[in-house]
Each structure stands twice: as structure tokens, then as C-alpha cells.
Scaffold this motif. Structure first.
Motif, PDB file in Angstrom:
ATOM      1  N   HIS A 256       0.828  -1.208   0.000  1.00  0.00           N
ATOM      2  CA  HIS A 256       0.000   0.000   0.000  1.00  0.00           C
ATOM      3  C   HIS A 256       0.863   1.259   0.000  1.00  0.00           C
ATOM      4  O   HIS A 256       0.522   2.260  -0.654  1.00  0.00           O
TER       5      HIS A 256
ATOM      6  N   ILE B 296       2.268   1.703  -3.556  1.00  0.00           N
ATOM      7  CA  ILE B 296       1.209   2.166  -4.448  1.00  0.00           C
ATOM      8  C   ILE B 296       0.899   3.644  -4.200  1.00  0.00           C
ATOM      9  O   ILE B 296       0.699   4.432  -5.142  1.00  0.00           O
ATOM     10  N   ASP B 297       0.902   4.045  -2.948  1.00  0.00           N
ATOM     11  CA  ASP B 297       0.628   5.450  -2.608  1.00  0.00           C
ATOM     12  C   ASP B 297       1.686   6.371  -3.206  1.00  0.00           C
ATOM     13  O   ASP B 297       1.377   7.461  -3.694  1.00  0.00           O
TER      14      ASP B 297
ATOM     15  N   VAL C 286       3.453   5.798  -5.944  1.00  0.00           N
ATOM     16  CA  VAL C 286       3.188   5.881  -7.381  1.00  0.00           C
ATOM     17  C   VAL C 286       2.077   6.878  -7.667  1.00  0.00           C
ATOM     18  O   VAL C 286       2.153   7.681  -8.617  1.00  0.00           O
ATOM     19  N   ASP C 287       1.053   6.861  -6.838  1.00  0.00           N
ATOM     20  CA  ASP C 287      -0.085   7.752  -7.054  1.00  0.00           C
ATOM     21  C   ASP C 287       0.249   9.217  -6.774  1.00  0.00           C
ATOM     22  O   ASP C 287      -0.424  10.122  -7.289  1.00  0.00           O
TER      23      ASP C 287
ATOM     24  N   ARG D 257       3.062   8.550 -12.351  1.00  0.00           N
ATOM     25  CA  ARG D 257       1.659   8.242 -12.604  1.00  0.00           C
ATOM     26  C   ARG D 257       1.440   7.593 -13.963  1.00  0.00           C
ATOM     27  O   ARG D 257       0.579   6.722 -14.132  1.00  0.00           O
TER      28      ARG D 257
ATOM     29  N   GLY E  21       3.989   4.073 -13.899  1.00  0.00           N
ATOM     30  CA  GLY E  21       3.972   3.139 -12.779  1.00  0.00           C
ATOM     31  C   GLY E  21       2.859   2.128 -12.802  1.00  0.00           C
ATOM     32  O   GLY E  21       2.678   1.374 -11.839  1.00  0.00           O
TER      33      GLY E  21
ATOM     34  N   ARG F 236       2.315  -0.966 -10.161  1.00  0.00           N
ATOM     35  CA  ARG F 236       1.119  -0.863  -9.319  1.00  0.00           C
ATOM     36  C   ARG F 236       0.291  -2.141  -9.404  1.00  0.00           C
ATOM     37  O   ARG F 236      -0.230  -2.630  -8.389  1.00  0.00           O
ATOM     38  N   GLU F 237       0.171  -2.677 -10.601  1.00  0.00           N
ATOM     39  CA  GLU F 237      -0.575  -3.927 -10.780  1.00  0.00           C
ATOM     40  C   GLU F 237       0.089  -5.083 -10.042  1.00  0.00           C
ATOM     41  O   GLU F 237      -0.584  -5.916  -9.425  1.00  0.00           O
TER      42      GLU F 237
ATOM     43  N   TRP G  82       1.882  -4.977  -7.367  1.00  0.00           N
ATOM     44  CA  TRP G  82       1.706  -4.841  -5.917  1.00  0.00           C
ATOM     45  C   TRP G  82       0.250  -5.091  -5.518  1.00  0.00           C
ATOM     46  O   TRP G  82      -0.021  -5.652  -4.465  1.00  0.00           O
ATOM     47  N   THR G  83      -0.669  -4.728  -6.396  1.00  0.00           N
ATOM     48  CA  THR G  83      -2.070  -5.060  -6.141  1.00  0.00           C
ATOM     49  C   THR G  83      -2.272  -6.564  -6.180  1.00  0.00           C
ATOM     50  O   THR G  83      -2.983  -7.141  -5.338  1.00  0.00           O
TER      51      THR G  83
END
Length: 805
Positions: free
Chosen positions: A743, A746-747, A749-750, A756, A759, A763-764, A766-767
Motif C-alpha cells: 500500500h 502504491i501510494d 506511485v499515485d 503516474r 507506474g 502498481r498492478e 503490488w495489487t
């Protein structure tokens, strides 16, 4: 065994008359404090303007407290006894102040309150008056260690004062309203932890005047045999003093106090001569007193045709509207003159010589005893070099250690070197919290029955454990306020039980900071462990880091919070806290095996700064960072490091600055807290405009509260406990509250603009990892092997050639 000594009359007529005069003087001064602002000795008829416009205070308990004080002074003078007086009834302030003025102590510590008629006027006016003193026993009250603003802790404070003070007797008055509280009920068991060979004694006095604010009290209404059985069941030998005739009551109390103090000395002398059993099987029954006297004794029997003395109507101010009601004004004057002040005070307003001679002299006065001003007795701890317990850290984030177990070895040596002035306290959690090394040099205090296979129980033990956080806290407060040192470890979620007690203690410290004659005392040191992030097995009820918020609410001059990330920083912080004075220090550290990051030299430097950049975990050397990864707390630090690894592996050119916080108050503005960073220093760490992802041990709002004035506050994004808890795995606790590495990554990257658009793939991944984690823990019941085995070295490089690993 008799329960009353009413047939004895140890006072001759002259001594009886003199004691009664001293008591009348104390009562007169008490009523004057509640009502008067002028004409203190009634040299002229009482007029409305002599009375305060706002009447605040409590009369009901006061005459009983002054009665006891008068007779305790007799004991002190006759036996040259060192004695303290703890007034449990919450608002007995008039009594304590009156007695301190009669003993001249008040004028010594407050020279403007002179020992004459002008001083008496000031004494009266200041009471419950703007710019004056509170209506309860408070830090401003000489001879006090017990704040009267809260009920339930008289006995635990008294026993804390008696531990390791072998010559001291603490008279502890328990009000019958206070006796209904849970903390007081548990504290009766303190006698099972007292060593008559080495400790002082406590003389409990249960003061039954029958009523609370508007209701009868339980112990005053149960049958006497039931009451005495209860007190005997607690291990006491109770003696009853009861009535309303002053002459008879003086004789009863004098005889009872004589007997009780003689019995206390018998118990101590036998124990100190080696006659005490080692296993507590024949533990002595300590004497105690039950005083039954009317509420509001010697006050108006009726007001406006309604019962007042001996009833709840006398609890506070027995009658008001004195300025507006001529009948009430007449009644007040009649009441005051009933004490015959002309017989008690001379022309100058000072007590007459025969009256003044009834109290002890010098430090034997209960209002002047150094035991109640513990900083006078305080000696620095003999502290071993904490660096001798250092954990070797060759590479950061590789080896694991139980931080609190390391601390336990340091505390063992502190205990060894300070056998009369240091105690470790815990509510049945000392070993669970990994501090069991202290048992190598002492045992657990225990003066009840023992059995063959008991573990480390002894009458002279110095580890204090009872499953009552209130009692532990009360013991420690009493111990500290009378000049000693201590350390309190507790499960983090349950330290909340003493929220109100630490609130009162913090207020006491803050107030005494402004009282020159009060000397600094040792800090109240908490270790909170078994904390929220490793209470995965005990579940939601054990998951709460909110004590930090409670402590941070206290004044900046008192509150300190530390979150050491590993064993060496914990040692450095603990050494600092044990040396400190006048603080409430809260240390949060895990007891489970955890990664170690800093060598001892690095730990000392980091803790001295309280906050700093970890260069070995950062990739922004010499350049502007894209993001600041910040953290406070051991598990949040590990997850922030793991997130940094994920990010730098996915984006080798990403510039991450890694900031760790040990001293939470460094986040605050320097104008708000003495540990706070200047704006320039804060901006140098956190930048003025870059995103900051902050992984925090506690509730996220706390970090926002501490940083809201900062230039870059709008870009600070805090992860912390979100009240998501259950019985689960350690890593799943982190995931549920989004403080985990995935998390966090991911934060970032956002929030980093240039990631943005590039990434998405990371991000995928890590999700997907979070989905796999959820499936695995709910199938296997444990964390993924790669999560459990993670270390900084095993995770690969940061992308910065200058960084290790």
C-alpha cells in the motif's frame, strides 16, 4: 479481638482541652477559607461584604480530616515518628491548608501568607478564588503528594510512598465515597506486597461520614459485622472510632492511634529481628482505623429547617446566598463564633503560644516532611553503561533481536546497582514483555502464601506485579513523588485504564514546575509493548495505540513520546528517560524478534537528534528527492523500508529520502514544544513541496495534529492504525490498516507526478501481491514465506551505489 478501645481514656483534661483547641482552630480556618474574604477574626460584626461573592469548596469531609490531623500530630510529638498524611477525600483542601498554616509551614513556603491576621485574610481570600488555589488538596498544598481532584488512589499512593522508606508511617484517609471506586477496592491488597523489614507502614483510615454528594455511601450502610469482615478479609485488623461528642471522640481516637502505632512498631521490630516468616503464611494483620463521624461535623445542624450536619447537604457549601440572605449571614457568624476564635488567636492573629506548641517542629511536621517533596530526597540513579548491552549490527536490516529482552538486561543492571531506590512495575506482564532478566537480581514482591513451584516470589522482591493497572500506577506515583525511580511496562492497549491517572500526574508535574519550593522528581516512565501491530493473536480488543494521543494532549513541558525502531535505539532512549526529571515519558517498542538497523554509535546519534535521514536507505544523495518516505515505530519502519526497496527496484532512477522519527515531538513546531524542529530544519528533512508518505505507529490524525503548521503539511500523507483489527497474522494486520509495503509503494506511485504514467505495471504487481497475500493467509493461516523472511539485504539494492546491500 476488640474492635473498639472506647473504654480507654489516655488524655488528661489539659491535653484533651489543648487538642480540642487545635482542632477548633483548624476548623475555624477551614470555614473561613470557604466563606470569608475580610474580617478574618470577626473583630467586628460580620457583614455581607466580608463574604466571598462565589462560595466554592467542600465542608463535609473537612472536620474529620482536621480531627485526624490533630491526633496524628500528637503521635508524632510523642514518638518522634516520621509520618505523612494522604487525604483521599477529594476536596479536603480546606483542612490541609488550615493545618499547614497552623504549623507555620504555609507561611514558610508562601511568605506573603504571613502568620498573623493579614496573612489569615490572604489565606481565606485565595481559596477557590481567581488567581488563588484550588478547593482540593493540590501541588500548592504543603505536605501533599495526592491530588484531590480524583478519587480511588489514596491507598496505592500511600503504599508507594512507604516502599523502601523503613522509618515512615503513611496515614491514608479513605473517604467512604472513594471506597466505592474500583481502584480503591484493588488497592486494599497492597499489604500483600509490603516488606515489614525494609519498607515503612501504611495506617489506613476509613472515614465513614455516611454520604456522597447526594446519596448515602455503601460502606456506611452495611451491617458493621459485614464491614469488619470485609476489612479483615483484606488482611487488616480494624478498630472503630465512632460518635459525635468531641470529648469522647478525642479519647477514643487517641487510644486507638496509640494502639495502632504500637502494633505497627511491634510488627516491624519482629520482622527486622528476623522473626518474620519467609513465605508469607503468617503475614501480620496490619491495624487500621474506621472513623465514623457526622458529615459536616461541628457545622450547622439545620439550614432553612432542613437537616444539614450528618447529612449530604453539608457535603459542599452547607448554605449559600449569604450576601443576599440576612438569616444565612447570621447563621455563618454564629457558626464561626462557635469555635471561639478569641481563645485561639492572639491580638496579632497568630495562634496563641499554647496552641502553636501542639504541632511537631521542623521536618517532623506533616506539612513540611521532605517525603512529600520528594525531589529533596531524590538521588540520581547509578546507571550502568547501556552501551555494554549493544546489539551488534554489521549490516542494517539483516539480523533480528527482541528489543525489550535486550532492554530487560539493562534494567537488570539498573536494579542491581540501585537496590533501595528503583523498582520495575507491571500488571502481570513483566515476563510477557521480555523483561524477565530483572529476575536474575531480584524477585517479585509477594507477602502472601507461597507454594513450592512458585516462580521468583519473595517478601523482599522488587518487581511489582498485580493485575490492576490502577494499583501499579498509584504505587509508582507514590514512589516517584517521595523521591525514588521506577519503570512501568504494560500492554499498549490496556495502559488506557490509567488514562485519568496519568492525566492527574501530568497536571501535578506541570503545576509543580511553577512552584519554586517543589523540587523536581524522577519522570514517570512507561514502556508500551505487546503493541497494536503484534497483537495479531489476541485480536481487536488488544489493538489500540491511542495512549499516544492522550499523552500528547498534555502540556509540552511534561509530555514526551519515543518510538525507537530497534534494540540499540531503545537502550539509548531508556537511558535518557531514566535520567530525566518532571516528565511523562512514553516509549513504544515491540517485544517480538525484529530487524535491527543501527549500530550503537549510530543509534546514539540518531536518538540525540530524535529524527533523521537514513542515508543507507535513501537514494537522493546530492539531489532533490522525488518523495520522502517517513516512519515512526518499529513495524512501520520495517514496512517503509520494504516499500522503499520495492520502489527503487521498480524505478531505479527514483529519488527517495528515508526519514525515521524516534522522538515524536520533533514533528511539532519549536514554538509549541521544546523538542520541536524549527521550520527550516523541518523543511530540510521533509522538503517544502514534495510528497511525504508517512508510516506511523498510531492514529494518522496525530501526525497531522503535530505538523499542521508546516509549510508542506498539505503533501504529508499518513498511514497508521485505522481501527481495522482482528485475530490474524502480523502482516495481515499491516495490510488491513494499509501500513504495509504494498500500500505504501502504491501510494508513492499515485503521488509522485512522474510515476503516474509509467507506474501502472508496478502498481498492478503490488495489487496482485495483496490479493495473493489475502488468499494465502486465509488458506494457510500464516504469512507468505517471502514476507516472513524479508530483510534489507535479501531484498536487493536500492539503486544507489553508495548504499549498502
Amino acid at each position: 479481638m476488640p474492635t473498639t478501645l472506647a473504654d480507654q481514656a489516655p488524655l488528661d483534661p489539659d491535653e484533651l482541652a489543648r487538642l480540642d483547641a487545635w482542632w477548633r482552630a483548624a476548623n475555624y480556618l477551614s470555614v473561613g477559607q470557604i466563606y470569608l474574604m475580610d474580617n478574618p477574626l470577626l473583630r467586628e460584626p460580620l457583614r455581607a461584604e466580608h463574604v466571598k461573592p462565589r462560595l466554592l469548596g467542600h465542608w463535609g469531609t473537612t472536620p474529620g480530616l482536621t480531627f485526624l490531623y490533630t491526633h496524628l500530630n500528637r503521635l508524632i510529638r510523642q514518638r518522634d515518628q516520621q509520618m505523612m498524611y494522604v487525604m483521599g477525600p477529594g476536596h479536603g483542601g480546606p483542612a490541609a491548608v488550615a493545618c499547614a498554616w497552623l504549623e507555620r509551614t504555609y507561611s514558610e513556603v508562601f511568605p506573603e501568607i504571613t502568620y498573623d491576621e493579614p496573612g489569615m485574610k490572604r489565606l481565606f481570600t485565595q481559596f477557590s478564588f481567581p488567581g488563588g488555589i484550588p478547593s482540593h488538596v493540590a501541588p500548592q498544598t504543603p505536605g501533599s503528594i495526592h491530588e484531590g481532584g480524583e478519587l480511588g488512589y489514596a491507598l496505592s499512593h500511600a503504599y508507594g510512598a512507604a516502599f523502601d522508606h523503613p522509618d515512615l508511617v503513611v496515614a491514608a484517609v479513605v473517604g467512604d465515597g472513594e471506597a466505592e471506586s474500583g481502584p480503591l477496592a484493588a488497592s486494599w491488597h497492597s499489604n500483600k506486597f509490603l516488606d515489614p523489614r525494609r519498607d515503612g507502614a501504611v495506617l489506613p483510615i476509613l472515614h465513614l461520614n455516611g454520604y456522597k454528594i447526594a446519596n448515602p455511601t455503601v460502606l456506611a450502610r452495611i451491617p458493621e459485622d459485614e464491614l469488619l469482615s470485609l476489612l479483615r478479609g483484606y488482611g487488616h485488623d480494624p478498630y472503630v472510632v465512632e460518635g459525635d461528642d468531641p470529648a469522647t471522640m478525642h479519647q477514643q481516637l487517641a487510644a486507638t492511634f496509640d494502639h495502632c502505632l504500637h502494633r505497627i512498631h511491634e510488627i516491624q521490630q519482629a520482622a527486622r529481628a528476623g522473626d518474620a516468616p519467609e513465605d508469607g503464611r503468617d503475614r501480620p494483620r496490619w491495624p487500621m482505623v474506621v472513623l465514623r463521624s457526622p458529615k459536616g461535623w461541628t457545622g450547622p445542624k439545620e439550614v432553612d429547617g432542613k437537616r444539614t450536619e450528618g447529612y449530604w447537604r453539608s457535603h459542599q457549601v452547607p448554605f449559600a446566598a449569604v450576601r443576599e440572605n440576612p438569616e444565612h449571614l447570621r447563621l455563618l457568624e454564629e457558626w464561626l463564633r462557635s469555635y471561639r476564635p478569641e481563645e485561639l488567636f492572639g491580638e496579632d492573629g497568630a495562634p496563641r503560644p499554647d496552641l502553636a506548641g501542639l504541632h511537631p517542629e521542623g521536618e517532623r511536621r506533616m506539612s513540611a516532611t521532605p517525603y512529600a517533596n520528594g525531589g529533596l530526597l531524590l538521588k540520581p540513579l547509578r546507571l550502568p553503561d547501556f552501551r555494554e548491552h549493544a546489539v551488534e549490527v554489521k549490516e542494517p536490516g539483516v539480523d533480528q533481536e527482541e528489543a525489550t529482552r535486550v532492554l530487560g538486561r539493562f534494567l537488570r543492571d539498573v536494579m542491581r546497582d540501585n537496590p533501595d531506590s528503583f523498582r520495575v512495575l507491571s500488571p502481570d506482564e513483566n515476563n510477557s514483555n521480555r523483561l524477565d532478566a530483572v529476575l536474575e537480581v531480584t524477585d517479585r514482591a509477594w507477602n502472601a502464601r507461597t507454594e513450592e513451584d512458585d516462580d521468583h516470589l519473595a517478601v523482599d522482591g522488587r518487581v511489582m506485579e498485580i493485575l490492576s493497572e490502577h494499583t501499579i500506577q498509584g504505587w509508582l506515583e507514590g514512589y516517584l513523588l517521595t523521591g525514588r525511580h521506577g519503570f512501568f511496562s504494560c500492554y499498549e492497549a490496556f495502559v488506557h485504564i490509567v488514562d485519568s491517572m496519568v492525566n492527574q500526574h501530568a497536571k501535578w508535574l506541570e503545576t509543580t514546575n511553577g512552584i519554586p519550593w517543589r523540587r523536581p522528581v524522577a519522570s514517570l516512565n512507561y514502556l508500551l509493548t505487546s503493541h497494536v501491530w503484534r497483537q495479531d493473536h489476541n485480536g481487536f480488543s488488544h489493538q489500540d495505540p491511542g495512549f499516544l494521543d492522550h499523552v500528547v494532549n498534555k502540556k509540552a513541558s511534561v509530555a514526551r513520546v519515543y518510538l525507537p525502531p530497534d534494540a540499540n535505539t531503545l537502550l539509548s532512549v531508556a537511558d535518557h528517560c531514566l535520567r530525566s526529571r518532571q516528565y511523562v515519558n512514553v516509549i513504544v517498542a515491540g517485544k517480538q524478534p525484529a530487524l535491527q538497523y543501527l549500530s550503537m554509535d549510530e543509534a546514539i546519534t540518531h536518538c540525540t537528534k530524535g529524527i533523521g535521514v537514513w542515508d543507507w536507505a535513501s537514494t537522493d544523495t546530492g539531489v532533490e528527492p522525488d518523495v520522502v518516505m517517513a516512519c515512526a515505530g518499529d513495524v512501520p519502519t520495517m514496512e517503509a523500508l520494504a516499500a522503499t526497496r520495492l520502489l527503487t527496484q521498480a524505478f531505479p532512477d527514483l529519488k527517495v529520502r528515508f526519514v525515521n522519527v524516534v522522538d515524536l515531538m520533533r514533528l511539532q513546531d519549536e514554538r509549541a514544544h521544546p523538542h520541536g524542529l524549527s521550520d527550516a530544519a523541518f523543511d530540510a528533512l521533509f522538503t517544502r513541496d514534495k510528497p511525504v508518505v508517512f508510516n506511523f505507529h498510531g492514529y494518522p490524525t496525530l501526525v497531522h495534529r503535530l505538523t499542521y503548521r508546516r509549510t508542506n503539511h498539505a503533501n504529508i500523507h499518513v498511514h497508521g492504525f485505522r481501527e481495522e483489527g482482528t485475530t490474524t497474522t502480523p502482516f495481515d494486520m499491516a495490510v488491513l490498516n494499509e501500513i504495509d509495503r504494498f500500500h505504501l509503494a502504491i501510494d508513492v506511485v499515485d503521488r509522485v507526478p512522474r510515476l503516474r504514467d509509467v507506474g501502472g505495471h508496478a502498481r498492478e504487481r503490488w495489487t496482485d501481491a495483496l490479493i495473493e497475500h489475502r488468499r494465502y493467509v486465509r488458506t494457510v493461516g500464516d504469512d507468505l514465506p517471502e514476507i516472513k523472511a524479508w530483510g534489507w539485504e535479501t531484498a536487493g539494492g536500492t539503486g544507489d551505489d553508495s548504499a549498502p546491500g
